[in-house]
Scaffold this active site. Structure first.
Site, short mmCIF file in Angstrom:
data_model
loop_
_atom_site.label_atom_id
_atom_site.label_comp_id
_atom_site.label_asym_id
_atom_site.label_seq_id
_atom_site.Cartn_x
_atom_site.Cartn_y
_atom_site.Cartn_z
N ASP A 252 0.86 -1.19 0.00
CA ASP A 252 0.00 0.00 0.00
C ASP A 252 0.90 1.24 0.00
O ASP A 252 1.85 1.32 0.79
CB ASP A 252 -0.91 0.00 1.23
N ASN A 260 -2.71 12.86 -3.95
CA ASN A 260 -3.82 13.31 -4.80
C ASN A 260 -4.29 14.70 -4.42
O ASN A 260 -4.55 15.55 -5.27
CB ASN A 260 -4.98 12.32 -4.71
N HIS A 265 -5.08 14.43 -9.13
CA HIS A 265 -5.25 13.02 -9.47
C HIS A 265 -4.40 12.59 -10.66
O HIS A 265 -4.01 11.42 -10.75
CB HIS A 265 -6.72 12.73 -9.76
N ASP A 269 -1.99 9.40 -10.65
CA ASP A 269 -1.95 8.32 -11.64
C ASP A 269 -0.52 8.04 -12.08
O ASP A 269 -0.14 6.87 -12.31
CB ASP A 269 -2.80 8.69 -12.86
N GLU A 295 -4.76 2.19 -4.15
CA GLU A 295 -3.30 2.16 -4.15
C GLU A 295 -2.77 0.86 -3.56
O GLU A 295 -1.60 0.78 -3.14
CB GLU A 295 -2.75 3.35 -3.35
#
Length: 388
Positions: A252, A260, A265, A269, A295
């Site tokens: 994680d 973010n 965002h 990505d 994630e």
């Protein structure tokens, strides 16, 4: 080997094969089971009919000539039998099947030439030689590989015409007519094989793309949740059955929501994609890597103990920690937490293994993140120390 790239041309040609050997090999491998069935059908139909022609031969010729022609027919039938036997081999290859195809076609056509020479002057020459039908048959039933029927077809046609010209008293008109028939058989067969091969390649490309989309995460390129769980379940069951070690890592990205919220965002990505690439480079070919949501990622490592998996996990953490992700001319550093679990006698299902790894991941975050953690056999969490 990636099947996600678009082929440079939908049209099939030899140069295209040379430019894209891997995709052509994948295509031929996918088509091989159907090719084997078609080859068996062709041999099963033509070989008995060819052998039965011995009766017709006995009505027209006798003595050594009949014995020689019968031997030639028997050789062709034996090659058909060998081709059928090879077609049942599960580890056969399209290239070797091509050799068998040629090895069957050549005796067939040469026997036709031999029969033509032996029976010259005894029977009326046929207006349409059976060789033309044989050539056409192989073109129609053996695509998408065309070099075998093309090689045998053109050479067989040339040898038949030479036999007709020099070993018989056929008129020039009959020779010209036979040339036209053989040319049409090769031309039409070649055209059909190429067109049929084009359609098959387009279909294969489309299905491959659909398969990639159905099985991979569109952002990171890793297996999606459904596919990685399917493969992991299969591997887990095999490990239980054959009693070899199997470990699972759950990863994680730390504080990913902050990334973010701070950078947007789109930058998130980029981080996810880069994170997946970093992980993939550190793994073995047998390891399964997939994104299970947000994630979070998992890595199933067959034939690896928890200690070996933790060694890989530490290497992953160090790589992630020291690798910046480039976004809008900014360098973004992130860390990750990893929970590790190993299959044992009490691990009855993959879900149980995932649950144990998830618990270890939670403990890794609880103890400060940017670290690994495993759940010992006594149920206690054992986190590693932060790097100094």
């Amino acid at each position: 080997m990636s099947l996600t790239k678009t082929w440079p041309s939908a049209r099939f040609n030899l140069l295209g094969q040379l430019r894209d050997k891997d995709k052509e090999k994948a295509f031929q491998t996918a088509q091989y089971p159907a090719t084997r069935k078609r080859m068996r059908f062709v041999c099963a139909i033509t070989a008995p009919a060819y052998l039965a022609a011995i009766y017709a031969d006995s009505l027209q010729i006798s003595g050594n000539a009949l014995f020689a022609l019968t031997g030639a027919r028997a050789l062709a039938v034996l090659m058909a039998l060998a081709t059928i036997i090879y077609s049942f081999k599960k580890n056969g290859t399209p290239a070797r099947m091509g050799v068998f195809v040629c090895a069957y076609m050549i005796p067939l056509i040469l026997t036709e030439n031999f029969e033509l020479a032996l029976k010259a002057g005894l029977v009326a020459l046929p207006e349409t030689p059976i060789t033309a039908f044989m050539i056409l048959l192989f073109y129609l039933f053996l695509p998408p590989q065309i070099w075998q029927p093309f090689t045998a077809g053109t050479l067989g046609s040339a040898s038949y015409l030479l036999t007709l010209t020099f070993l018989t008293d056929a008129s020039s008109g009959h020779i010209a007519n036979t040339f036209l028939v053989l040319a049409l058989a090769n031309g039409f067969g070649l055209y059909f094989a190429m067109r049929f091969g084009t359609v098959q390649r387009l279909e294969f490309t489309a299905l491959s793309k659909l398969k990639v989309r159905a099985e991979t995460d569109p952002l990171t390129g890793a297996y999606n949740r459904g596919k990685v769980m399917e493969l992991a379940t299969r591997e887990f069951n095999a490990a239980k059955r054959y009693r070899y070690p199997c470990a699972l890592l759950m990863l994680d990205i730390d504080h990913f929501k902050t990334v973010n919220d701070t950078y947007g965002h789109a930058t998130g990505d980029i981080v996810l994609t880069g994170f997946a690439k970093l992980c993939s480079k550190q793994l073995r070919n047998v390891d399964l890597f997939g994104r299970i949501g947000g994630e979070e990622f998992i890595i199933l490592m067959p034939h690896a103990s928890c200690a070996e998996a933790l060694t890989v996990a530490q290497r992953l953490l160090e790589t992630i920690r020291n690798t910046p992700f480039q976004a809008d001319k900014k360098e973004i550093f992130v860390t990750a937490s990893i929970g590790a679990a190993e299959m044992n006698d009490t691990t009855l299902s993959l879900d149980k293994l995932l649950q144990t790894a998830d618990t270890a991941l939670y403990q890794a975050k609880k103890y400060g993140r940017d670290r690994t953690c495993e759940i010992a056999t006594d149920g206690q969490a054992t986190p590693d120390r932060l790097p100094t």
